[in-house]
Write a protein that holds these residues in place. Structure first.
Motif, mmCIF file in Angstrom:
data_model
loop_
_atom_site.group_PDB
_atom_site.id
_atom_site.type_symbol
_atom_site.label_atom_id
_atom_site.label_comp_id
_atom_site.label_asym_id
_atom_site.label_seq_id
_atom_site.Cartn_x
_atom_site.Cartn_y
_atom_site.Cartn_z
ATOM 1 N N UNK A 1 0.692 -1.318 0.217
ATOM 2 C CA UNK A 1 -0.059 0.143 0.084
ATOM 3 C C UNK A 1 0.926 1.285 0.082
ATOM 4 N N UNK A 2 1.825 1.211 0.866
ATOM 5 C CA UNK A 2 2.828 2.375 0.931
ATOM 6 C C UNK A 2 3.632 2.793 -0.285
ATOM 7 N N UNK A 3 3.874 1.636 -0.755
ATOM 8 C CA UNK A 3 4.617 1.559 -2.296
ATOM 9 C C UNK A 3 3.801 2.233 -3.348
ATOM 10 N N UNK A 4 2.514 1.895 -3.358
ATOM 11 C CA UNK A 4 1.786 2.408 -4.362
ATOM 12 C C UNK A 4 1.635 3.674 -3.983
ATOM 13 N N UNK A 5 1.497 4.377 -2.862
ATOM 14 C CA UNK A 5 0.908 5.648 -2.628
ATOM 15 C C UNK A 5 2.079 6.590 -3.229
ATOM 16 N N UNK A 6 3.654 5.782 -2.927
ATOM 17 C CA UNK A 6 4.773 6.632 -3.312
ATOM 18 C C UNK A 6 4.819 6.426 -4.832
ATOM 19 N N UNK A 7 4.514 5.367 -5.243
ATOM 20 C CA UNK A 7 4.318 5.388 -7.017
ATOM 21 C C UNK A 7 3.252 6.409 -7.368
ATOM 22 N N UNK A 8 2.478 6.831 -6.699
ATOM 23 C CA UNK A 8 1.494 7.853 -7.221
ATOM 24 C C UNK A 8 1.715 9.349 -6.794
ATOM 25 N N UNK A 9 2.885 9.319 -5.893
ATOM 26 C CA UNK A 9 3.409 10.901 -5.717
ATOM 27 C C UNK A 9 3.584 11.107 -4.494
ATOM 28 N N UNK A 10 3.526 10.196 -3.450
ATOM 29 C CA UNK A 10 3.638 10.544 -2.050
ATOM 30 C C UNK A 10 5.192 10.601 -1.749
ATOM 31 N N UNK A 11 5.640 11.061 -0.603
ATOM 32 C CA UNK A 11 6.779 11.255 -0.336
ATOM 33 C C UNK A 11 7.601 10.079 0.112
ATOM 34 N N UNK A 12 8.720 9.787 -0.242
ATOM 35 C CA UNK A 12 9.425 8.407 0.143
ATOM 36 C C UNK A 12 9.410 8.054 1.560
ATOM 37 N N UNK A 13 9.382 9.251 2.556
ATOM 38 C CA UNK A 13 9.600 8.873 3.822
ATOM 39 C C UNK A 13 8.261 8.051 4.514
ATOM 40 N N UNK A 14 7.265 8.056 3.957
ATOM 41 C CA UNK A 14 5.858 7.317 4.373
ATOM 42 C C UNK A 14 6.264 5.771 4.629
ATOM 43 N N UNK A 15 7.385 5.551 3.631
ATOM 44 C CA UNK A 15 7.995 4.016 3.637
ATOM 45 C C UNK A 15 8.435 3.582 4.880
ATOM 46 N N UNK A 16 9.170 4.705 5.821
ATOM 47 C CA UNK A 16 9.771 3.786 6.999
ATOM 48 C C UNK A 16 9.307 4.794 8.233
ATOM 49 N N UNK A 17 8.685 6.141 8.056
ATOM 50 C CA UNK A 17 8.477 6.750 9.257
ATOM 51 C C UNK A 17 7.294 5.938 10.251
ATOM 52 N N UNK A 18 7.537 6.107 11.447
ATOM 53 C CA UNK A 18 6.767 5.369 12.283
ATOM 54 C C UNK A 18 5.179 5.713 12.274
ATOM 55 N N UNK A 19 5.048 6.924 12.139
ATOM 56 C CA UNK A 19 3.598 7.745 12.196
ATOM 57 C C UNK A 19 3.597 8.372 10.601
ATOM 58 N N UNK A 20 3.439 7.607 9.566
ATOM 59 C CA UNK A 20 3.593 8.292 8.165
ATOM 60 C C UNK A 20 2.360 9.097 8.012
ATOM 61 N N UNK A 21 2.293 10.173 7.234
ATOM 62 C CA UNK A 21 1.096 10.832 6.819
ATOM 63 C C UNK A 21 1.330 11.628 5.744
ATOM 64 N N UNK A 22 0.236 11.998 4.995
ATOM 65 C CA UNK A 22 0.091 12.723 3.683
ATOM 66 C C UNK A 22 -0.261 14.185 3.756
ATOM 67 N N UNK A 23 -1.510 14.309 4.314
ATOM 68 C CA UNK A 23 -2.074 15.601 4.263
ATOM 69 C C UNK A 23 -3.169 15.641 3.123
ATOM 70 N N UNK A 24 -4.177 16.491 3.464
ATOM 71 C CA UNK A 24 -5.146 16.217 2.557
ATOM 72 C C UNK A 24 -4.635 17.035 1.060
ATOM 73 N N UNK A 25 -3.827 17.988 0.984
ATOM 74 C CA UNK A 25 -3.632 18.684 0.078
ATOM 75 C C UNK A 25 -2.734 17.847 -0.963
ATOM 76 N N UNK A 26 -2.121 16.787 -0.177
ATOM 77 C CA UNK A 26 -1.391 16.015 -1.194
ATOM 78 C C UNK A 26 -2.320 14.812 -1.808
ATOM 79 N N UNK A 27 -3.076 14.277 -0.784
ATOM 80 C CA UNK A 27 -4.069 13.320 -1.173
ATOM 81 C C UNK A 27 -4.827 13.313 -2.182
ATOM 82 N N UNK A 28 -5.413 14.483 -2.529
ATOM 83 C CA UNK A 28 -6.194 14.768 -3.798
ATOM 84 C C UNK A 28 -5.520 14.459 -4.899
ATOM 85 N N UNK A 29 -4.272 14.812 -5.144
ATOM 86 C CA UNK A 29 -3.319 14.210 -6.377
ATOM 87 C C UNK A 29 -2.943 13.018 -6.257
#
Length: 538
Positions: A181-209
């Motif tokens: 799931x995290x890999x697909x998010x990164x592939x779709x434009x999420x920052x790579x730190x979500x792959x390892x941060x203990x509390x990853x987040x994206x934010x509404x402004x990024x999620x839309x895109x």
């Protein structure tokens, strides 16, 4: 591959210092490291004057055997990284593509997996595309005109799009779905730190895109996404599903329907019960949003001299009251906003949201109290099933919240909440998306819930001093913490009606973006394991 755990460095270290520390832990020179990656990173804030990052690292070196033979440290071990594997396709033939009802994380990730493996899924979404939906939501916050089909709860991306975009989950994952799931998010434009941060987040402004990019990948792989297409009925014949009837009367034939409706699909729950799907009432939680100055939370969690690079601090709190009820924080949004998250006319619900920067002045979180089917049995409506009593309970609290604030989000200082009186503003200004009014939030709830909320917030003050301050703000009502029902499914993940696959948070099998997306992958695996692709896999 060598895994190193519990590797600690001051939070303001450089990448060079991290690489040197990895080599030192392994007893080799940095040039002998063939490669390394961060698997997990968390903050150790037990000593505020010595804040540290705690890492889990995977490292590659030609000296692996020698290092492992020599090392006596429990934090250094050999590891073979697991990899997510989609199953081989089954032998049954599909006459029509699968239909997925809902384009929240469960529906999107189910559709993504099926599309990439040749099943040409059709995703039905009653709301709008994410960018159009964002415009409608922002207009609602400004003028109060609600679109019941496209709002904070409904539309592409689901309810999680207008949240903090938190991606942490407590689901045990032995199949690699979390990382997929995290890999697909990164592939779709999420920052790579979500792959390892203990509390990853994206934010509404990024999620839309990001959700739009996932949708585009589904389309490129042969899937179809239809907006403003509400599934109003199921077509059943001979004990199995045969199709879906839309609200405009159109019928789509299919042998597979994935129900990824989200936790607020109340009219759909009623329709499914009427069609004979086996369902159960489910416990959930209700309460308020609480706002504190973000500066207070960050200082309490990290200390007054924490570096800005750590960002806005979060918290997670839980307490069991003397009355046996659990009270806990939920969907904590550092540097965020309370939002009017209503989806029905003359009813009001709130949620929390952050942008990726988490830079508003206030922190907010839901503080909620557990409720059970025994609690909401008192709200049973004549002529309806007891299975849907939780929906009736939610609706009644939301009706009271709407009246309490005169259609605006009702807000109250904690001191006034404890005194059970409507008050005015204090020293803390609300960070709220949508109109708000000071009112008596306590009146929304039956007294046993108001008392539990008060006691719970006071107990949290012992863990975070200032949490129960007089000017702390409460707003209501937080009623959509999870689905009030569970749609039963068997060992093959099908419902009591063959061909129907309940999926995600709305069906009662997830709680948040990541767990819903993981369940979407799981359902895709179940469908693929039974049926052959509709066409050649890309």
């Amino acid at each position: 591959m060598i895994q190193i755990t519990q590797l600690k460095l001051p939070v303001e270290h450089t990448e060079k210092e991290l690489k040197e520390r990895i080599a030192a832990e392994l007893g080799i020179r940095t040039k002998e490291l063939k490669g390394w990656k961060i698997v997990r990173r968390s903050v150790d804030a037990r000593k505020k004057e010595e804040l540290k990052y705690v890492y889990t690292i995977w490292a590659e070196t030609a000296e692996e055997n020698r290092i492992l033979a020599k090392s006596r440290h429990k934090n250094i071990m050999s590891i073979i990284p697991g990899k997510y594997m989609f199953p081989e396709s089954g032998g049954a033939k599909l006459e029509r593509p699968p239909v997925i009802v809902g384009s929240g994380p469960a529906g999107l990730f189910c559709g993504y997996a099926l599309a990439l493996h040749g099943y040409q899924p059709v995703i039905l979404e009653q709301g709008d595309p994410a960018s159009v939906r964002r415009e409608k939501v922002e207009a609602f916050w400004k003028d109060g005109v609600l679109d019941p089909d496209s709002n904070v709860q409904f539309g592409e991306g689901g309810a999680g799009t207008f949240s903090d975009g938190k991606l942490n989950t407590g689901v045990k994952d032995r199949n690699g779905r979390n990382q997929e799931v995290l890999r697909i998010f990164v592939e779709a434009g999420a920052p790579e730190e979500i792959l390892y941060d203990a509390r990853p987040h994206l934010g509404t402004d990024l999620l839309v895109r990001i959700v739009e990019n996932i949708r585009n990948r589904i389309l490129e792989a042969g899937g179809e996404v239809r907006f403003r297409s509400k599934a109003a009925d199921l077509i059943l014949r001979d004990g199995r599903v045969r199709g879906v009837r839309l609200s405009d009367g159109e019928e789509l034939e299919t042998e597979v329907v994935v129900l990824a409706t989200g936790h607020s699909a109340r009219d759909t729950f009623s329709m499914l019960h009427d069609k004979g799907l086996q369902m159960q009432p489910k416990s959930f939680a209700v309460g308020v949003r609480v706002e504190h100055p973000q500066r207070l939370i960050t200082e309490r969690q990290y200390g007054p001299d924490a570096p800005a690079s750590l960002g806005a601090a979060a918290y997670r709190l839980a307490h069991t009251l003397e009355n046996g009820r659990g009270v806990y924080s939920f969907c904590m949004c550092p540097g965020g906003y309370v939002v009017n998250a209503s989806s029905e006319p003359e009813r009001l619900a709130v949620n929390g949201m952050s942008y990726h920067a988490r830079d508003s002045l206030n922190a907010n979180s839901a503080i909620v109290v557990s409720v059970t089917p025994e609690d909401f049995a008192a709200y049973h409506q004549e002529g309806t099933s007891p299975v849907l009593d939780g929906v009736a309970f939610q609706r009644e609290l939301e009706r009271r919240a709407y009246l309490c604030g005169g259609g605006a989000v009702p807000v109250q200082r904690f001191e006034d909440f404890c005194r059970n009186k409507a008050g005015g503003s204090g020293g803390l200004a609300p960070c709220i998306k949508g109109r708000y009014e000071y009112a008596n939030v306590r009146e929304i709830f039956p007294e046993y819930l108001s008392d539990s909320l008060e006691r719970g917030i006071r107990s949290f003050d012992k863990k975070i001093p200032g949490f129960a301050g007089a000017d702390v703000l409460l707003s209501g009502v937080e009623s959509r913490t999870s689905s009030p029902v569970r749609i039963c499914r068997d060992e093959n993940l099908e419902s009591s009606i063959s061909g129907i696959y309940p999926c995600g948070e709305g069906a009662g099998y997830a709680g948040g973006i990541t767990s819903a997306a993981m369940d979407g992958l799981r359902i895709a695996e179940a469908v693929a394991g039974k049926y052959r692709p509709v066409h050649k896999i890309l």
